[in-house]
Design a protein around this motif. Structure first.
Motif, PDB file in Angstrom:
ATOM      1  N   SER A 170      52.497  33.427  32.434  1.00 24.93           N
ATOM      2  CA  SER A 170      53.272  34.366  33.245  1.00 24.93           C
ATOM      3  C   SER A 170      52.603  35.736  33.270  1.00 24.93           C
ATOM      4  N   ASN A 171      52.038  36.133  32.137  1.00 27.28           N
ATOM      5  CA  ASN A 171      51.345  37.420  32.074  1.00 27.28           C
ATOM      6  C   ASN A 171      50.178  37.464  33.052  1.00 27.28           C
ATOM      7  N   PHE A 172      49.423  36.367  33.113  1.00 18.54           N
ATOM      8  CA  PHE A 172      48.261  36.313  34.010  1.00 18.54           C
ATOM      9  C   PHE A 172      48.698  36.366  35.474  1.00 18.54           C
ATOM     10  N   ILE A 173      49.723  35.597  35.807  1.00 13.71           N
ATOM     11  CA  ILE A 173      50.232  35.595  37.185  1.00 13.71           C
ATOM     12  C   ILE A 173      50.775  36.971  37.550  1.00 13.71           C
ATOM     13  N   PHE A 174      51.458  37.612  36.612  1.00 13.62           N
ATOM     14  CA  PHE A 174      51.990  38.952  36.861  1.00 13.62           C
ATOM     15  C   PHE A 174      50.858  39.936  37.173  1.00 13.62           C
ATOM     16  N   VAL A 175      49.769  39.853  36.412  1.00 11.24           N
ATOM     17  CA  VAL A 175      48.619  40.742  36.640  1.00 11.24           C
ATOM     18  C   VAL A 175      48.038  40.518  38.030  1.00 11.24           C
ATOM     19  N   LEU A 176      47.867  39.258  38.422  1.00  6.07           N
ATOM     20  CA  LEU A 176      47.350  38.960  39.762  1.00  6.07           C
ATOM     21  C   LEU A 176      48.268  39.526  40.842  1.00  6.07           C
ATOM     22  N   PHE A 177      49.567  39.388  40.633  1.00  5.52           N
ATOM     23  CA  PHE A 177      50.522  39.922  41.598  1.00  5.52           C
ATOM     24  C   PHE A 177      50.352  41.433  41.753  1.00  5.52           C
ATOM     25  N   ILE A 178      50.213  42.137  40.646  1.00  4.07           N
ATOM     26  CA  ILE A 178      50.047  43.597  40.689  1.00  4.07           C
ATOM     27  C   ILE A 178      48.787  43.968  41.464  1.00  4.07           C
ATOM     28  N   VAL A 179      47.697  43.216  41.247  1.00  8.02           N
ATOM     29  CA  VAL A 179      46.425  43.516  41.918  1.00  8.02           C
ATOM     30  C   VAL A 179      46.569  43.424  43.433  1.00  8.02           C
ATOM     31  N   PHE A 180      47.087  42.310  43.899  1.00  8.81           N
ATOM     32  CA  PHE A 180      47.126  42.090  45.346  1.00  8.81           C
ATOM     33  C   PHE A 180      48.274  42.849  46.008  1.00  8.81           C
ATOM     34  N   ALA A 181      49.350  43.075  45.279  1.00  9.14           N
ATOM     35  CA  ALA A 181      50.419  43.919  45.822  1.00  9.14           C
ATOM     36  C   ALA A 181      49.925  45.356  45.984  1.00  9.14           C
ATOM     37  N   SER A 182      49.108  45.817  45.038  1.00 15.91           N
ATOM     38  CA  SER A 182      48.544  47.169  45.134  1.00 15.91           C
ATOM     39  C   SER A 182      47.599  47.276  46.317  1.00 15.91           C
ATOM     40  N   PHE A 219      39.133  33.448  49.601  1.00 18.28           N
ATOM     41  CA  PHE A 219      38.486  33.577  48.299  1.00 18.28           C
ATOM     42  C   PHE A 219      37.544  34.774  48.259  1.00 18.28           C
ATOM     43  N   SER A 220      36.899  35.056  49.382  1.00 19.15           N
ATOM     44  CA  SER A 220      36.001  36.211  49.457  1.00 19.15           C
ATOM     45  C   SER A 220      36.782  37.505  49.240  1.00 19.15           C
ATOM     46  N   THR A 221      37.927  37.615  49.905  1.00 20.67           N
ATOM     47  CA  THR A 221      38.767  38.808  49.739  1.00 20.67           C
ATOM     48  C   THR A 221      39.255  38.929  48.306  1.00 20.67           C
ATOM     49  N   ILE A 222      39.693  37.790  47.746  1.00 17.63           N
ATOM     50  CA  ILE A 222      40.155  37.795  46.357  1.00 17.63           C
ATOM     51  C   ILE A 222      39.030  38.243  45.429  1.00 17.63           C
ATOM     52  N   GLY A 223      37.809  37.734  45.654  1.00 14.43           N
ATOM     53  CA  GLY A 223      36.669  38.068  44.807  1.00 14.43           C
ATOM     54  C   GLY A 223      36.336  39.544  44.831  1.00 14.43           C
ATOM     55  N   LEU A 224      36.350  40.137  46.032  1.00 17.50           N
ATOM     56  CA  LEU A 224      36.047  41.563  46.151  1.00 17.50           C
ATOM     57  C   LEU A 224      37.087  42.403  45.421  1.00 17.50           C
ATOM     58  N   LEU A 225      38.365  42.094  45.639  1.00 17.14           N
ATOM     59  CA  LEU A 225      39.420  42.836  44.958  1.00 17.14           C
ATOM     60  C   LEU A 225      39.348  42.616  43.446  1.00 17.14           C
ATOM     61  N   TYR A 226      38.965  41.405  43.056  1.00 13.80           N
ATOM     62  CA  TYR A 226      38.876  41.076  41.635  1.00 13.80           C
ATOM     63  C   TYR A 226      37.786  41.897  40.952  1.00 13.80           C
ATOM     64  N   ILE A 227      36.630  42.059  41.636  1.00 16.58           N
ATOM     65  CA  ILE A 227      35.550  42.877  41.076  1.00 16.58           C
ATOM     66  C   ILE A 227      36.048  44.292  40.827  1.00 16.58           C
ATOM     67  N   GLY A 280      37.800  35.216  37.102  1.00 19.49           N
ATOM     68  CA  GLY A 280      36.994  36.000  38.033  1.00 19.49           C
ATOM     69  C   GLY A 280      35.541  35.576  38.040  1.00 19.49           C
ATOM     70  N   ASN A 281      34.929  35.481  36.847  1.00 20.99           N
ATOM     71  CA  ASN A 281      33.506  35.157  36.758  1.00 20.99           C
ATOM     72  C   ASN A 281      33.209  33.706  37.093  1.00 20.99           C
ATOM     73  N   ALA A 282      34.195  32.830  36.898  1.00 19.49           N
ATOM     74  CA  ALA A 282      33.964  31.408  37.158  1.00 19.49           C
ATOM     75  C   ALA A 282      34.186  31.026  38.615  1.00 19.49           C
ATOM     76  N   LEU A 283      35.060  31.751  39.317  1.00 19.18           N
ATOM     77  CA  LEU A 283      35.453  31.274  40.643  1.00 19.18           C
ATOM     78  C   LEU A 283      35.462  32.355  41.716  1.00 19.18           C
ATOM     79  N   PHE A 284      36.307  33.357  41.561  1.00 21.39           N
ATOM     80  CA  PHE A 284      36.549  34.308  42.648  1.00 21.39           C
ATOM     81  C   PHE A 284      35.304  35.130  43.002  1.00 21.39           C
ATOM     82  N   ILE A 285      34.655  35.703  41.997  1.00 18.85           N
ATOM     83  CA  ILE A 285      33.504  36.573  42.262  1.00 18.85           C
ATOM     84  C   ILE A 285      32.317  35.790  42.829  1.00 18.85           C
ATOM     85  N   PRO A 286      31.959  34.604  42.281  1.00 20.49           N
ATOM     86  CA  PRO A 286      30.867  33.839  42.892  1.00 20.49           C
ATOM     87  C   PRO A 286      31.114  33.491  44.363  1.00 20.49           C
TER      88      PRO A 286
END
Length: 689
Positions: free
Chosen positions: A229-241, A73-81, A281-287
Motif C-alpha cells: 500500500s505504501n508503494f501504491i500510495f507513493v505512485l499515486f502522489i507522483v502522478f497526481a502531482s 510507459f514512456s511518460t511514466i518513465g520520465l516522471l519516475y526519473i 523504476g530501474n527495471a521497467l519504467f526508465i528503460p
C-alpha cells in the motif's frame, strides 16, 4: 497448420499492434542490452536508446512510437526519473548548497541562450521568436544519465546535488519562456497569462510542500505494516502531482520532481520502500522511456539534404558547448575538481524530453521549421550518447576515489568491519529497533545485523527458540527487501545480561541496540535483569531505545551530551551514527553540550546540518526541555559510572526524560569504555572526583 501460420502472419504485421508481443519485445531489449554492451564497456542506457532507433518507426518499424502502451510507459518513465531525482536528493546538502544550485542553474540557463541566440539568428538566419525558442531549448536538459550516478552510489556528491537543483530551476525557467513566446506569437504578450501562471505555481507549491507531507506522514503511520500500500500510495502522489501542475499549464515533470522533494524526508534512503521504488523504476519504467527516446530518432534525415546536416551539426555543437561552458564556470566558481566538472557536464548535457516538448510545440505553432525539428532529433541522440559516456567515466572516478580513501576499520576486512547486535526480549513488541539498525548500518560492512534471543534453560527452551525464530521472519523479509542482511542468533543462558555480553564478544559486535524497559517510566528492569547489569557487563557501544513512533515522523534530532564526551572511546562512533541517521531521515541535528565537544566534531567533519547550542546547566538538566519540540528525536549521551564524562545526574536522567516526554522517541547512548591500560597511559583523568 495453415490456420496457425495465417494467425502468426497476422500478428506479425508491422508495426505490431499486439500489446502482449510489444511488451515481450521491450522486456527482451531491456534484458539483453546490458548483457551485450557490458562486454564493450558501454552503458546500458546507450543500448536502450540505440535499440529504440532500430525497432522504431524509422528503423525496422516493429513498434510505432504513437502506440498507447509505449507512450504510457514512456511518460511514466520520465516522471519516475524526475521523482527519483527529488527523492534521492540529499536535502541537507541541497539546502546548504542552495546558493550553488542557484548559481549553476543561472549558468546552465543563461550561457547556452547567450551562445545559441546569435548563432540561430545571425548564422542560421531565423527570426527572433524562432531563435529565442531554439536557444532556450539549449538551456534545458533531461537527467537521462542520472541512473548511472545512482547505481554507482555517488548520487549524494555535492556536484550531483547542485546539478539536480539547477536542473529544476532551468527547466522551469525555460518552460515559462516557452509559454511567453507562444503567447507573444499569438498576437502579443498577455499579462493575465503570466499572472495565472504565477498563481498556479503558488497554489501547487502550497499543496505539494505543505499538504502532501502531512497526508503522507499520516498514511505511513497508519499503514506501517502494509508495504505494498505504501508503494501504491507513493505512485499515486507522483502522478497526481504531475497532473495537478499540468492543470496549471506547467510540465508534469516539475510536479514529479516536487513530489520527490515533498516525500524526501519521509522515505529513508536505506528503507525497503526506497528499494522497491528504485527497483521498479530501474527495471521497467526508465528503460522503456529510454527506448521510446530512441524511437523518435529518424536516421534517414541525415541524408535529407546538406542544409539539414548543417542545422543538425550546428545545433548539436552549440548545445554541448553551452552546457560545457556552464559546467566550467561552475567549476571555477566553487573550486571543484575536473572530475566534478565532468559529472556536472555529463548530467546536464543530455537533451531529451523537455527539449523535444519545446521543439514540437514550436513546430506545431509554426514558429520553427522542419529543419530545426529534424536537427533536434539528431541532437537528442548524440547528446544522450555523449552524456552517458562522460557521466559513467566521471562517476567511476568519483566512486574509485571514495574507495581509495584512507582505510577505516570498516574497510579492513570482515572481522574489522562493523557489526550490529539487536537483543530482543519480545518479538511481538520491538518497536522500530530493526529499522533503526538498518538505517545506522555501514553499507561497506559485509556483516549482517544480528537479532539476538537469550533463552532461559528450561524444559521448553527448544520450543521457545523455534517460536522466537518464527516470529522474527517478517522482519527478515523487510530487511531483505531493503537489501540488508539480517540473521537470527539464539543462545541459552540463565542470566540474559550475561548472555548478551557473551554473544557481543563472540561476534565482535561494535554496536548493541537494546529496547527501552517494557513498563514506561521505570528505569529498573530489562529482559528480567536490572539495566545496570547490562551497562556494566557490556563493554560495547550501547543504544537503549524507546522507539514507538515511526522514525520518519521526526523533524529534528536533539542530542544532549555531557562535558568531556569527546574523551570517551566510543565518541566517534555515536557521532558517526547520529550523523548518518540525520542524513537518512534528511533532518537536522541540534547539539546541546560543551563547546569543546562541538569543536572536536567540527574538526573531523563539516558541521553541515548540526546546529550547536551551549548547555551547562547540569545541576538542572531538565532545563534542556525548553529546546525540545513535539516531533524531535531525543538522544541522551550518557557514560559508564566512574569514567571521565560521567556525572551523577546521568543515572536518573533517562527516567526523568521518560516522565516528561513519554510520547517522544528517545535513545540513551552509552559509549564504549576505554580499556584500562589505555586510560593509564593517557593524561586524562580516569575517575571523576
Amino acid at each position: 497448420m495453415v490456420e496457425l501460420l495465417s494467425l502468426v502472419h497476422n500478428e506479425l504485421k508491422f508495426p505490431i499492434d499486439n500489446p502482449v508481443l510489444i511488451f515481450a519485445i521491450l522486456l527482451l531489449i531491456i534484458l539483453l542490452s546490458p548483457i551485450l554492451l557490458k562486454r564493450f564497456n558501454v552503458p546500458s542506457i546507450i543500448g536502450w536508446i540505440i535499440a529504440g532507433v532500430i525497432i522504431g518507426p524509422y528503423g525496422l518499424n516493429w513498434i510505432d512510437n504513437n502506440n498507447a502502451g509505449v507512450e504510457l510507459f514512456s511518460t511514466i518513465g520520465l516522471l519516475y526519473i524526475m521523482f527519483i531525482v527529488g527523492l534521492e536528493l540529499d536535502f541537507n546538502e541541497f539546502i546548504q548548497n542552495r546558493n550553488k544550485s542557484l548559481t549553476f542553474g543561472f549558468f546552465t540557463f543563461i550561457l547556452p541562450i547567450i551562445i545559441g541566440f546569435p548563432i540561430c539568428h545571425y548564422l542560421l538566419g531565423y527570426d527572433v521568436n524562432a531563435s529565442l525558442l531554439t536557444a532556450s531549448m539549449f538551456a534545458t536538459h533531461t537527467l537521462v544519465a542520472y541512473p548511472i550516478v545512482s547505481r554507482m552510489g555517488v548520487a549524494r556528491n555535492q556536484a550531483v546535488a547542485i546539478t539536480v537543483g539547477g536542473t529544476i530551476l532551468t527547466d522551469t525557467a525555460v518552460l515559462i519562456i516557452l509559454a511567453l513566446i507562444l503567447s507573444n506569437s499569438d498576437g502579443g504578450l498577455e499579462i493575465g497569462f503570466l499572472i495565472r501562471l504565477l498563481i498556479s505555481l503558488a497554489v501547487f507549491s502550497v499543496i505539494i510542500f505543505m499538504v502532501v507531507p502531512k497526508i503522507a506522514k499520516w498514511f505511513f503511520k497508519r499503514a506501517d505494516s502494509e508495504k505494498y500500500s505504501n508503494f501504491i500510495f507513493v505512485l499515486f502522489i507522483v502522478f497526481a502531482s504531475g497532473f495537478l501542475v499540468e492543470l496549471g499549464g506547467i510540465e508534469p515533470i516539475i510536479g514529479a520532481f516536487a513530489a520527490g522533494l515533498a516525500l524526501n524526508r519521509l522515505i529513508p534512503h536505506s528503507s525497503a520502500l526506497m528499494n522497491r521504488i528504485e527497483f521498479f523504476g530501474n527495471a521497467l519504467f526508465i528503460p522503456i522511456f529510454l527506448i521510446s527516446v530512441g524511437m523518435l530518432v529518424d536516421m534517414s534525415i541525415v541524408f535529407d539534404g546538406l542544409w539539414t546536416m548543417i542545422v543538425a551539426v550546428t545545433l548539436t555543437i552549440v548545445a554541448l558547448a553551452g552546457k560545457w561552458v556552464a559546467a566550467y564556470a561552475t567549476q571555477k566558481s566553487f573550486q571543484y575538481s575536473s572530475v566534478q566538472r565532468n559529472i556536472i557536464f555529463g548530467l546536464s548535457s543530455s537533451h531529451a524530453a523537455a527539449t523535444l516538448a519545446i521543439i514540437l510545440v514550436g513546430y506545431r505553432a509554426e514558429i520553427l521549421d522542419e529543419y530545426i525539428l529534424n536537427g533536434t532529433i539528431i541532437l537528442i541522440l548524440i547528446t544522450c550518447l555523449i552524456a552517458t559516456l562522460v557521466t559513467q567515466k566521471a562517476a567511476k572516478k568519483i566512486a574509485r576515489s571514495e574507495e581509495d580513501a584512507p582505510l577505516t576499520p570498516a574497510a579492513m576486512g570482515e572481522f574489522a568491519q562493523e557489526k550490529i547486535l539487536v537483543p530482543i526480549a519480545n518479538p511481538l513488541n520491538i518497536g522500530h529497533h530493526i529499522e533503526l539498525a538498518m538505517l545506522l548500518k555501514d553499507k561497506k560492512s559485509v556483516n549482517s545485523i544480528s537479532l539476538l534471543g537469550v533463552m532461559v534453560n528450561n524444559e521448553e527452551v527448544e520450543k521457545n527458540i523455534v517460536n522466537f525464530r518464527k516470529q522474527l521472519q517478517v522482519y527478515i523479509s523487510t530487511a531483505t527487501a531493503a537489501e540488508v542482511d539480517v540473521d537470527i542468533i539464539t543462545t541459552i543462558d540463565h542470566n540474559p545480561a550475561d548472555g548478551i555480553a557473551r554473544i557481543a564478544k563472540e561476534t565482535m559486535t561494535d554496536l548493541v541496540i537494546l529496547g527501552w524497559p517494557g513498563k514506561a517510566g521505570i528505569w529498573d528492569k530489562l529482559l528480567g535483569e536490572r539495566i545496570e547489569q547490562i551497562v556494566k557487563n557490556l563493554d560495547k557501544n550501547l543504544f537503549v531505545c524507546h522507539l514507538e513512533q515511526n522514525l520518519i515522523t521526526h523533524k529534528r534530532i536533539v542530542v544532549l551530551s555531557p562535558p568531556l564526551a569527546e574523551k570517551e572511546d566510543g565518541f566517534s562512533l555515536w557521532v558517526k551514527k547520529i550523523t548518518k541517521l540525520s542524513t537518512e531521515l534528511s533532518i537536522p541535528i541540534l547539539l546541546l553540550g560543551d563547546p569543546q565537544t562541538y569543536k572536536v566534531i567540527s574538526s573531523h567533519k563539516k558541521p553541515g546540518n548540526i546546529v550547536f547550542k551551549q548547555f551547562t546547566d547540569w545541576d538542572n538538566p531538565m532545563s534542556c526541555g525548553n529546546e525540545i519540540k513535539e516531533n524531535d528525536l531525543i538522544v541522551l549521551i550518557s557514560a559508564h559510572q566512574g569514567y571521565i564524562s560521567h556525572i551523577p545526574v546521568l543515572e536518573s536522567l533517562p527516567t526523568r526524560l521518560e516522565n516528561r516526554f513519554p510520547n517522544h522517541n528517545k535513545i540513551v547512548v552509552y559509549p564504549k569504555r576505554n580499556i584500562v591500560e589505555e586510560l593509564l597511559e593517557s593524561d586524562d583523568f580516569i575517575f571523576t572526583p
